[in-house]
Write an enzyme that holds these catalytic residues in place. Structure first.
Site, mmCIF file in Angstrom:
data_model
loop_
_atom_site.group_PDB
_atom_site.id
_atom_site.type_symbol
_atom_site.label_atom_id
_atom_site.label_comp_id
_atom_site.label_asym_id
_atom_site.label_seq_id
_atom_site.Cartn_x
_atom_site.Cartn_y
_atom_site.Cartn_z
ATOM 1 N N LYS A 110 0.847 -1.190 0.000
ATOM 2 C CA LYS A 110 0.000 0.000 0.000
ATOM 3 C C LYS A 110 0.884 1.241 0.000
ATOM 4 O O LYS A 110 1.781 1.370 0.830
ATOM 5 C CB LYS A 110 -0.930 -0.001 1.219
ATOM 6 N N ALA A 143 -2.314 -8.167 10.022
ATOM 7 C CA ALA A 143 -1.615 -9.428 9.788
ATOM 8 C C ALA A 143 -1.787 -10.401 10.950
ATOM 9 O O ALA A 143 -2.027 -11.596 10.748
ATOM 10 C CB ALA A 143 -0.127 -9.152 9.548
ATOM 11 N N LYS A 194 -5.426 5.957 3.621
ATOM 12 C CA LYS A 194 -5.848 5.616 4.985
ATOM 13 C C LYS A 194 -4.677 5.652 5.955
ATOM 14 O O LYS A 194 -4.854 5.939 7.143
ATOM 15 C CB LYS A 194 -6.555 4.266 4.992
ATOM 16 N N ASP A 247 -10.899 -0.032 5.246
ATOM 17 C CA ASP A 247 -9.499 0.078 5.664
ATOM 18 C C ASP A 247 -9.278 1.333 6.498
ATOM 19 O O ASP A 247 -8.487 1.344 7.445
ATOM 20 C CB ASP A 247 -8.601 0.091 4.428
ATOM 21 N N ARG A 258 0.343 0.548 12.704
ATOM 22 C CA ARG A 258 1.587 1.279 12.955
ATOM 23 C C ARG A 258 1.397 2.776 12.737
ATOM 24 O O ARG A 258 1.990 3.595 13.442
ATOM 25 C CB ARG A 258 2.693 0.743 12.047
ATOM 26 N N GLU A 284 4.389 3.488 6.721
ATOM 27 C CA GLU A 284 4.218 3.968 5.352
ATOM 28 C C GLU A 284 3.811 5.435 5.266
ATOM 29 O O GLU A 284 4.115 6.121 4.290
ATOM 30 C CB GLU A 284 3.178 3.108 4.622
#
Length: 341
Positions: A110, A143, A194, A247, A258, A284
């Protein structure tokens, strides 16, 4: 259509790559996971655990892992790339000469390409050529919960319907629902934006601004997604589905995120460097905020929340200054008249 006899290669042995490889292996597919960290790869292959990213969670005995990219992709029916966005282009370029003939390429990465701000499907298409089926796997999914077998729903958007269906069918199972679509631009936009908006809600919660503020940021964040999506030609329904709203809600409210944890730390007064070090994995939003605003400027779209996040991440404003800037904006209609037309 693939069968459980068809090999699948998963590239990227972080938490999400490991989770998806584990899922595919549990569904009976011969699955090989490729990673760069020899210690992590050995632990997955020999002890059936990823001690760095998913400690204590058992992985299927059938899941194989290797540091040899050529070996990983040899004979694969299709390939799933699950690297951080900054490594996506490098990974796809390394994959290109090794990809088996006819093998499609999907990714669960992503973000945008750093520097250029290009969508990842644009990078993949340029590197792999026009004839390779492509698909993006996205949606609200942590995850850890996937590896624990908790119920999850995702969506697979591709430019070849048969390939998107193949990927979705391989992932679909009793606790993992996989839907399909054909809007790769919208799916990638939702998955990238997001992360930026999760920082905003994390900052607000870190500053103890209350649940009203969190709900307002999520909703106005969705508004930013929809307006940018309309400008770049994505389908609004994609952003109202799992790739966007789903999401967004998960990442803005779940403390496994995170990006949300980064925002929480900043809202509590930590520095960016200390927060990233404490999280210990790729966040990210730090790079994605720049690329989101690059897209916004390119299309002449005002994204006040995303822009304030970018400013805070670059140290141009404190969280308090960013909040004041948002609250000082003039009153206006909730939606532009042209948004849903």
């Amino acid at each position: 259509m693939s069968t459980t006899a068809d090999k699948i290669a998963v590239l990227g042995a972080g938490s999400w790559g490991t989770a998806l490889a584990s899922l595919l292996a549990r569904h009976g597919h011969p699955t090989v996971l490729w990673g760069r960290d020899a210690a992590v790869v050995e632990a997955i292959d020999q002890r059936h655990e990823n001690p760095r990213y998913l400690p204590g969670i058992p992985l299927p005995d059938s899941l194989r892992a290797t540091t040899d990219l050529a070996s990983a992709v040899e004979g694969a029916a299709w390939i799933l790339v699950v690297t951080p966005s900054h490594a996506f282009g490098e990974t796809v370029r390394a994959l290109a000469p090794l990809r088996p003939a006819g093998a499609g390429v999907a990714w669960a990465t992503k973000g945008f390409e750093p520097g250029s701000g290009r969508f990842l499907h644009e990078v993949a298409r340029e590197v792999l050529g026009e004839d390779v089926p492509l698909a993006v796997v996205t949606g609200p999914s942590f995850a850890k919960e996937v590896t624990q077998g908790l119920p999850t729903a995702i969506t697979v958007h591709g430019d070849v319907p048969e390939f998107a269906q193949m990927v979705a069918e391989a992932m679909h199972g009793p606790a993992f629902r996989a839907y399909t679509g054909d809007d790769m631009v919208g799916a990638e936009l939702g998955g990238a934006m997001k992360n930026v908006l999760a920082v905003a809600t994390g900052v607000a919660d870190g500053m103890q601004l209350g649940l009203n503020a969190r709900a307002g940021l999520i909703t106005r964040g969705l508004n930013e997604m929809l307006r940018l999506a309309a400008a770049i030609g994505a389908k609004p329904e994609t952003l109202m589905g799992l790739a966007g709203l789903g999401d967004l809600v998960l990442t803005c409210t779940g403390d496994l995120s995170r990006n949300r944890r980064l925002g929480l730390a900043l809202g509590r007064g930590q520095t960016l460097q200390d927060a990233v070090r404490e999280i210990g994995q790729v966040v990210e939003s730090v790079q994605t905020a720049d690329e989101v605003m690059r897209q916004a400027r390119r299309h002449g779209i005002d994204l006040p929340i995303s822009d304030r996040v970018r400013a805070v991440l670059h140290g141009e404003q404190t969280p308090e200054e960013g909040l004041r800037a948002l609250l000082a904006r003039e009153q206006k209609p909730e939606y532009p008249d042209t948004l849903f037309k």
